[in-house]
Every structure is written in C-alpha cells, then in structure tokens.
Motif scaffolding. Structure first.
Motif, PDB file in Angstrom:
ATOM      1  N   ALA A  45       0.841  -1.195   0.000  1.00  0.00           N
ATOM      2  CA  ALA A  45       0.000   0.000   0.000  1.00  0.00           C
ATOM      3  C   ALA A  45       0.878   1.248   0.000  1.00  0.00           C
ATOM      4  CB  ALA A  45      -0.901   0.002   1.233  1.00  0.00           C
ATOM      5  N   PRO A  46       0.485   2.305  -0.714  1.00  0.00           N
ATOM      6  CA  PRO A  46       1.242   3.559  -0.702  1.00  0.00           C
ATOM      7  C   PRO A  46       1.331   4.154   0.704  1.00  0.00           C
ATOM      8  CG  PRO A  46      -0.348   3.534  -2.511  1.00  0.00           C
ATOM      9  CD  PRO A  46      -0.652   2.339  -1.640  1.00  0.00           C
ATOM     10  N   HIS A  47       2.326   5.022   0.910  1.00  0.00           N
ATOM     11  CA  HIS A  47       2.526   5.559   2.258  1.00  0.00           C
ATOM     12  C   HIS A  47       1.413   6.523   2.675  1.00  0.00           C
ATOM     13  CE1 HIS A  47       4.350   8.825  -0.144  1.00  0.00           C
ATOM     14  NE2 HIS A  47       4.125   9.600   0.892  1.00  0.00           N
ATOM     15  N   TRP A  79      -7.372 -14.631  10.281  1.00  0.00           N
ATOM     16  CA  TRP A  79      -5.971 -14.667  10.690  1.00  0.00           C
ATOM     17  C   TRP A  79      -4.951 -14.249   9.631  1.00  0.00           C
ATOM     18  CZ3 TRP A  79      -5.596 -14.818  15.654  1.00  0.00           C
ATOM     19  CH2 TRP A  79      -6.550 -15.523  16.414  1.00  0.00           C
ATOM     20  N   TYR A  80      -5.275 -14.311   8.358  1.00  0.00           N
ATOM     21  CA  TYR A  80      -4.274 -14.056   7.316  1.00  0.00           C
ATOM     22  C   TYR A  80      -4.140 -12.564   7.029  1.00  0.00           C
ATOM     23  CZ  TYR A  80      -4.390 -19.030   5.848  1.00  0.00           C
ATOM     24  OH  TYR A  80      -4.323 -20.396   5.795  1.00  0.00           O
ATOM     25  N   GLY A  81      -2.929 -12.159   6.688  1.00  0.00           N
ATOM     26  CA  GLY A  81      -2.674 -10.784   6.286  1.00  0.00           C
ATOM     27  C   GLY A  81      -1.252 -10.380   6.580  1.00  0.00           C
ATOM     28  N   ASP A  82      -0.893  -9.174   6.143  1.00  0.00           N
ATOM     29  CA  ASP A  82       0.465  -8.658   6.278  1.00  0.00           C
ATOM     30  C   ASP A  82       0.564  -7.577   7.344  1.00  0.00           C
ATOM     31  OD1 ASP A  82       3.173  -8.743   5.433  1.00  0.00           O
ATOM     32  OD2 ASP A  82       2.884  -6.951   4.196  1.00  0.00           O
ATOM     33  N   GLY A 100      -6.502  -2.903  13.289  1.00  0.00           N
ATOM     34  CA  GLY A 100      -6.237  -4.048  14.137  1.00  0.00           C
ATOM     35  C   GLY A 100      -6.464  -5.410  13.550  1.00  0.00           C
ATOM     36  N   LEU A 101      -6.796  -5.491  12.246  1.00  0.00           N
ATOM     37  CA  LEU A 101      -6.990  -6.781  11.600  1.00  0.00           C
ATOM     38  C   LEU A 101      -5.728  -7.177  10.849  1.00  0.00           C
ATOM     39  CD1 LEU A 101     -10.511  -6.064  10.073  1.00  0.00           C
ATOM     40  CD2 LEU A 101     -10.039  -7.469  12.092  1.00  0.00           C
ATOM     41  N   PRO A 102      -5.482  -8.481  10.677  1.00  0.00           N
ATOM     42  CA  PRO A 102      -4.317  -8.883   9.885  1.00  0.00           C
ATOM     43  C   PRO A 102      -4.343  -8.339   8.455  1.00  0.00           C
ATOM     44  CG  PRO A 102      -5.177 -10.751  11.111  1.00  0.00           C
ATOM     45  CD  PRO A 102      -6.171  -9.641  11.268  1.00  0.00           C
ATOM     46  N   ALA A 103      -5.533  -8.092   7.915  1.00  0.00           N
ATOM     47  CA  ALA A 103      -5.660  -7.586   6.546  1.00  0.00           C
ATOM     48  C   ALA A 103      -6.105  -6.125   6.524  1.00  0.00           C
ATOM     49  CB  ALA A 103      -6.630  -8.443   5.745  1.00  0.00           C
ATOM     50  N   GLY A 134       2.597   0.719   3.447  1.00  0.00           N
ATOM     51  CA  GLY A 134       3.816  -0.071   3.382  1.00  0.00           C
ATOM     52  C   GLY A 134       3.636  -1.560   3.551  1.00  0.00           C
ATOM     53  N   ARG A 135       2.401  -2.012   3.787  1.00  0.00           N
ATOM     54  CA  ARG A 135       2.136  -3.441   3.948  1.00  0.00           C
ATOM     55  C   ARG A 135       1.366  -3.964   2.744  1.00  0.00           C
ATOM     56  NH1 ARG A 135       5.628  -5.021   7.519  1.00  0.00           N
ATOM     57  NH2 ARG A 135       4.376  -6.865   7.992  1.00  0.00           N
ATOM     58  N   ARG A 136       1.560  -5.249   2.469  1.00  0.00           N
ATOM     59  CA  ARG A 136       0.915  -5.857   1.304  1.00  0.00           C
ATOM     60  C   ARG A 136      -0.549  -6.176   1.576  1.00  0.00           C
ATOM     61  NH1 ARG A 136       5.640 -10.319   1.202  1.00  0.00           N
ATOM     62  NH2 ARG A 136       5.128 -10.077   3.421  1.00  0.00           N
ATOM     63  N   PRO A 137      -1.428  -5.914   0.601  1.00  0.00           N
ATOM     64  CA  PRO A 137      -2.800  -6.416   0.740  1.00  0.00           C
ATOM     65  C   PRO A 137      -2.804  -7.931   0.687  1.00  0.00           C
ATOM     66  CG  PRO A 137      -2.433  -5.568  -1.471  1.00  0.00           C
ATOM     67  CD  PRO A 137      -1.203  -5.234  -0.677  1.00  0.00           C
ATOM     68  N   ARG A 138      -3.767  -8.536   1.368  1.00  0.00           N
ATOM     69  CA  ARG A 138      -3.844  -9.996   1.352  1.00  0.00           C
ATOM     70  C   ARG A 138      -4.349 -10.450  -0.009  1.00  0.00           C
ATOM     71  NH1 ARG A 138      -8.417 -12.177   4.618  1.00  0.00           N
ATOM     72  NH2 ARG A 138      -9.404 -12.168   2.558  1.00  0.00           N
ATOM     73  N   SER A 139      -3.480 -11.102  -0.756  1.00  0.00           N
ATOM     74  CA  SER A 139      -3.775 -11.487  -2.133  1.00  0.00           C
ATOM     75  C   SER A 139      -4.404 -12.872  -2.187  1.00  0.00           C
ATOM     76  CB  SER A 139      -2.473 -11.469  -2.942  1.00  0.00           C
ATOM     77  OG  SER A 139      -2.656 -11.990  -4.225  1.00  0.00           O
ATOM     78  N   THR A 140      -5.083 -13.145  -3.295  1.00  0.00           N
ATOM     79  CA  THR A 140      -5.585 -14.496  -3.553  1.00  0.00           C
ATOM     80  C   THR A 140      -4.625 -15.308  -4.414  1.00  0.00           C
ATOM     81  OG1 THR A 140      -6.803 -13.681  -5.472  1.00  0.00           O
ATOM     82  CG2 THR A 140      -8.005 -13.798  -3.393  1.00  0.00           C
ATOM     83  N   LEU A 141      -3.558 -14.669  -4.926  1.00  0.00           N
ATOM     84  CA  LEU A 141      -2.665 -15.318  -5.893  1.00  0.00           C
ATOM     85  C   LEU A 141      -1.833 -16.384  -5.196  1.00  0.00           C
ATOM     86  CD1 LEU A 141      -1.552 -12.088  -7.756  1.00  0.00           C
ATOM     87  CD2 LEU A 141      -3.524 -13.575  -8.211  1.00  0.00           C
TER      88      LEU A 141
END
Length: 614
Positions: free
Chosen positions: A81-83, A322-325, A465-468, A473-480
């Motif tokens: 994600a952009p700053h 639970w998943y995310g960056d 407060g969620l993992p996603a 600066g953190r990645r979105p939770r991808s499906t790839l």
C-alpha cells in the motif's frame, strides 16, 4: 481413464500456461538455450499482452522457484500500500470499503520488478531476448481471444464516457476486439523499447542492464508517468471520480524480495506455498484437515466431496480471521496436528451455514465488523453471487450479461480472472507463478505507457487491528497462490490456477487427484487430475469488492454426477449445477528426479490454456 488431452512427457522441458502464445514463447526460449526462469519471464510478459483482461504490467505476481540443487524460495512481486494510503484517508472520503477500481485502489506495481529480479538472479539471457516476444505481439498484434472483446464490451460505456485513454487502446475505431482479430498495443511496445534503450545505455553487463531497467521503472520515465497518472481523478466503482495516493516515493522505495515458503508435509509430499500475506496456506490447511483414512477408494464419493467442502469452509474462515500482512499470523499453530484434530471434529454429516474461524493457541478470532454485520443480518452479497473477482467502475446501470465471463452485476461490476504459468527444464529448474492485477477493466490506461494500474488495495479492510487492515507499506492480502510440491526433498510438481478465492479450492482437488489416484504412463496423471470434475464453495467473504458471499453455496460441474449432487443437497448444501467444463483453469508441470522425465498438462476449460514441451 479418458482425458481431453494426454499428459505430455519428454526430457528437454515443459511449459504450461493459461494462453498458448505464452506457452509457446516460453518453449521458444528453452529451445534458444534459456532455462526455466528465462522462459517464465518471457511467458509472463507475453501474458500481459495477450490476456490484458486478466493481468498487466501494472499488476503483481507471486513466484515460487526451485533452482536445480538449490532450495525452494518465494519471490514476492506483490507491491505494498502507498505511504499515504491510510484508513483515515479512505473513511474521510466516506468509504466503508476501498473502491474496487480506479486510482484509489492502486498499490505499488510489483510484477515488473519481480520478473526482472528472477531474470537477473536465476536466468541466463538478456532482457531484450526475453522481452522480444511480448514486444512483437504488442507491436504487430496478436489474435484476440473472445473474452478480451467481451470484457471490453462490458465496460464500453465506461471507456467511452470516462476512461478515454482505455478506449484508445481497446476500442480501436469504436469497436471491441473481435475474436481472432489482431489486437495491437503500440504504446506498450514503445514503452518497453524505450526502457531497453535506456537500460542498455547504462548497463555494461547482463545483470547491470537488468538493474538499470528496474531503476528506470522505479525512478525514470515509467515512474514519472505512473505517479502523474495516479494523481488525476478518475471514475471508480463508487460512481465518483477520485485521485489516487500512489506517488513517486512509493515507486522508488520498493523492490521485489525473496522469502521462505510455508511448508507442510502431507504423507510423502511436502507442499510449498506463499506465506499468509496471500491465501496460499489455505491449501495446506485443507490437507491438514483431511481424515487419515482418506484414500483412493474414497475419491469422488459423496463423503469425499462433502469432507473437502466442509474443510474448505473452515480453512477459508481462518483465512478471514488470521491471514494478512498487517499483523503476525500464527500459521504454525494453524497447521499443527492438535489444532486440526480439534477443527476436524466440526465437520459433521450436515453442511455448515456458518463462518467458523478457529482459536489457534487459544487466541480469540476477530472478523471485520462489516463481515459480522452482514452475517448477523443474513445479507452476504451485493448483486454478485459467488466468490469475487476483479471489478469495474460504475457507469449507469448496465444490464446483466449472459452466463459466462464476464458477468455484469446491477452496479456495473464484472467478474474476471487471472493467469498462471509453470515451467520445468532439462536441468531440473522449476518455477510456478500466478500473475494478475492491472486488468484493462481495473483502472484507466496510462496514456504515455499503454497499461493501467492495478486495484489490489480493494482486498484490505478499512478497520484497525486486523491482519488484513489497510496499512501503509504493507501488502494487501492477495488471492494469488502458486504451488510447488516435493518428494524426498526433490521438486516434482509445480501447479496453480486463476480464480481469485477459488484458487486453493481447485488446487486442493487437483493435488488430491494426483496424489490419490493411479499414475498414468509411468508418471503423475496431471491431465487426468486437471480434467476431473471440480467444484467451489462461496461460504465466506469475498476478497474482492463488494466483498459478498453465499453461506452454504456450492457450485459443481454437472459431470460430478447426479448421485453426488443429490447427496450433497440432502446434506444441506445449496448446490448450483454449472456446465460440465466450468470449474478451474489449472496448469501443471512435473519432473521425475530419477529418470529426468518431465511432464506437462493444461486446462481445457476456456479453450485457452496449453502445455507444450518435448
């Protein structure tokens, strides 16, 4: 058993991808003396040209690679994600969800730097040689597949009224590309040619030239055009025009990097997946939930299908909680025997209609407030049934389209897809990659460059407060979610599929078909496993705007058989029977480490994917 095609076998090399031109271009690279990594890069760039409704230069790509004699690694081509992309910025604009399209949904484009990092570190050829195929198809044209034209037609009003730079590329002469008509993108070809000229002037070696191209992308004319374009307001899926937050500092400050895969041992297989900043471990959780008695005799029975569907629901519920960056993910606990023994007991005779995340290490799961509100109200869809896919901006109220790709919802949303490529060479190098994002329907084409930005930011939540959670600066939770499988620590199988939230559901069924059923012609029955009747379930929040879902919904291919369908319905599953060849777009390659025999197979669904090799 009957299959649509044979599982290809040879000793030189194998490629499988979602488009025959990408597969053949990669094979040409192998024939030209390149290795699997050179070939994968060439295929990746060709896919950006020939499947522009499914991926593009402004998109992203996770790559799993296994160099011959080396260790398996993940190369992350998912930009962050952009700053300036803060939750406060989006909620201050009145959003409850990040728009599904337009500049506000853009992250740092990650595919270009990832492909070039792979080429620099593991390839053998120069950038010009691997880019030549894509440049040729963009400059001189390629025969458009039917779904490019149907996608463009579904967003015609948007292109003509708002995204006029996209119309200039994809509505030449005011017409969407007809099936088989040559589709050109000379602006994109010119972008790559200029990048090659400038990088050649700076680099005195193969590696230096590649690094120069990476710098030009991040800081040179490409970055300047991207940043200027992102700052221009454009129509998005909210029905309003907004400027983005991506800028030059974001582009200059990010590069693709390597990380360790998440591993899980299932019987005598070890599966390697991208980490929980994507949904990759969902496949591993599904395997961990299987009963030890699962064997070949159970394959395809109602009990087998029911168990897989219910296990998939539990795994996807954990993904949501639970998943995310944006926070630590307890993936070791999620894959532990103790946790999965407990979770397996939740699978009963009847279909569950609940979203039931677990509590690894005793930690209480937390779902987004929007999801909890929808579940409480019983409203879990916004006009688009099924697992979500790429969306398009709203312009008026276009009518719903016919069954098939793309589907158009009442708000103008359409479902799309992704790409995939697997390669293995005669030396034993193996790679699996799932490029996506930067779809032609995701954002306006950048006039100076010939491609749009991606919209991956829609996969974050506007809640702290969620993992996603959306976090600068953190990645979105991808499906790839590409996959690489080992036996006795040797890479033997690379596979993957497009399909958004469905990717790891389809892959679980494919892998079990390989692992449980008898081999064919002395090797893995890759084509038989791809051709086997498949299914998916939608009983979870979609990763894509508008984040809908369907509790209890299962879509099966009609070939799965009336006895299985009837029994699933008796158990409470809300079954939709789709066409006989509608579920999945799997690709796969394999290698026998003892004999050196390589194999390949590709999905017949969609009449686009092909394997090639010798």
């Amino acid at each position: 058993m009957f299959t649509t095609r044979p599982t290809l076998q040879g000793t030189f090399g194998m490629v499988s991808s979602t488009h025959w031109l990408a597969s053949q271009s990669a094979m040409a690279v192998l024939e030209d003396g390149g290795n699997a990594f050179d070939a994968a890069v060439a295929a990746g760039f060709v896919l950006q040209v020939v499947e522009p409704h499914l991926n593009g230069p402004g998109g992203d790509v996770p790559i799993i690679l296994a160099p011959a004699g080396g260790r398996v690694r993940v190369l992350c081509g998912q930009g962050p994600a952009p700053h300036r992309a803060t939750i406060g910025h989006y909620t201050g604009l009145g959003f409850e969800l990040v728009p599904g399209t337009g500049p506000l949904a853009a992250v740092v484009p990650g595919a270009f730097d990832a492909w070039l990092t792979l080429l620099r570190d593991h390839g053998t050829l120069g950038l010009g040689r691997v880019l030549d195929y894509a440049i040729g198809y963009a400059e001189r044209g390629h025969p458009a597949v039917e779904r490019v034209g149907s996608t463009v037609e579904s967003v015609r009003a948007l292109f003509e009224r708002e995204w006029t730079s996209s119309a200039a590329v994809y509505l030449p002469g005011g017409r969407a590309p007809a099936p088989g008509a040559l589709l050109r993108n000379p602006t994109l070809a010119a972008t790559w040619r200029r990048l090659l000229r400038e990088s050649a002037a700076e680099g005195r070696s193969r590696e230096a030239e590649i690094d120069a191209a990476r710098r030009i992308w991040r800081e040179g004319f490409v970055a300047e055009a991207i940043a200027a374009h992102a700052a221009r307001p454009a129509m998005d899926s909210s029905g309003e025009r907004h400027a983005g937050v991506l800028d030059g500092d974001d582009l200059a400050g990010w590069t693709a990097d390597y990380e360790e895969p998440v591993r899980y041992r299932w019987r005598d297989w070890t599966l390697c997946k991208v980490g929980p900043w994507c949904q990759g471990p969902v496949l591993l959780q599904q395997l961990a939930l299987l009963d030890d008695g699962m064997n070949a005799s159970a394959y395809g029975t109602p009990d087998y299908v029911h168990s897989l569907i219910e296990g998939s629901k539990l795994a996807m519920a954990d993904r949501e909680a639970w998943y995310g960056d944006a926070a630590p993910v307890p993936w070791e606990a999620l894959l532990s025997p103790t946790y999965n023994d407990e979770r397996r007991r939740l699978i009963g005779e009847r279909a569950s209609l609940e979203l039931r995340p677990g509590a690894p290490e005793g930690r209480a799961p937390r779902l987004p407030r929007l999801v909890e509100r929808l579940l409480a109200s019983g409203v879990t869809s916004d006009g688009m049934a099924g697992a979500g896919e790429p969306t398009v901006a709203r312009v008026g109220q276009p009518p719903s389209g016919p069954e098939g790709e793309p589907r158009v919802g009442p708000g103008g949303e359409t479902s799309g897809d992704t790409c995939h490529v697997d390669v293995v060479d005669r030396w034993g190098n193996m790679v699996s990659a799932t490029p996506s994002g930067g779809w032609l329907q995701s954002s306006p084409v950048i006039p100076e460059l010939g491609f749009p930005l991606g919209s991956r930011l829609q996969m974050t939540w506007l809640e702290e407060g969620l993992p996603a959670s959306l976090t600068p600066g953190r990645r979105p939770r991808s499906t790839l979610s590409p996959t690489l499988a080992l036996r006795d620590d040797e890479p033997v199988l690379a596979f993957g599929t497009p399909g958004g939230d469905q990717q790891d559901q389809w892959q679980a069924h494919f892998f079990l078909a390989v692992a449980l059923r008898a081999p064919a012609r002395g090797g893995l029955d890759l084509q038989g496993a791809i051709d086997a009747p498949n299914w998916h379930q939608d009983a979870f929040p979609s990763s894509f705007y508008p984040r809908g879902g369907q509790p209890g919904s299962v879509t099966v291919e009609s070939r799965i058989g009336e006895p299985v369908i009837a029994e699933l319905r008796r158990r409470g599953h809300r079954v939709t029977v789709a066409g006989p060849w509608t579920e999945g777009r799997l690709c796969a390659v394999g290698r026998d480490p003892e004999s050196g025999v390589v194999a390949g197979a590709a999905n017949p669904r969609g009449m686009q994917g092909y394997a090639v090799g010798r």
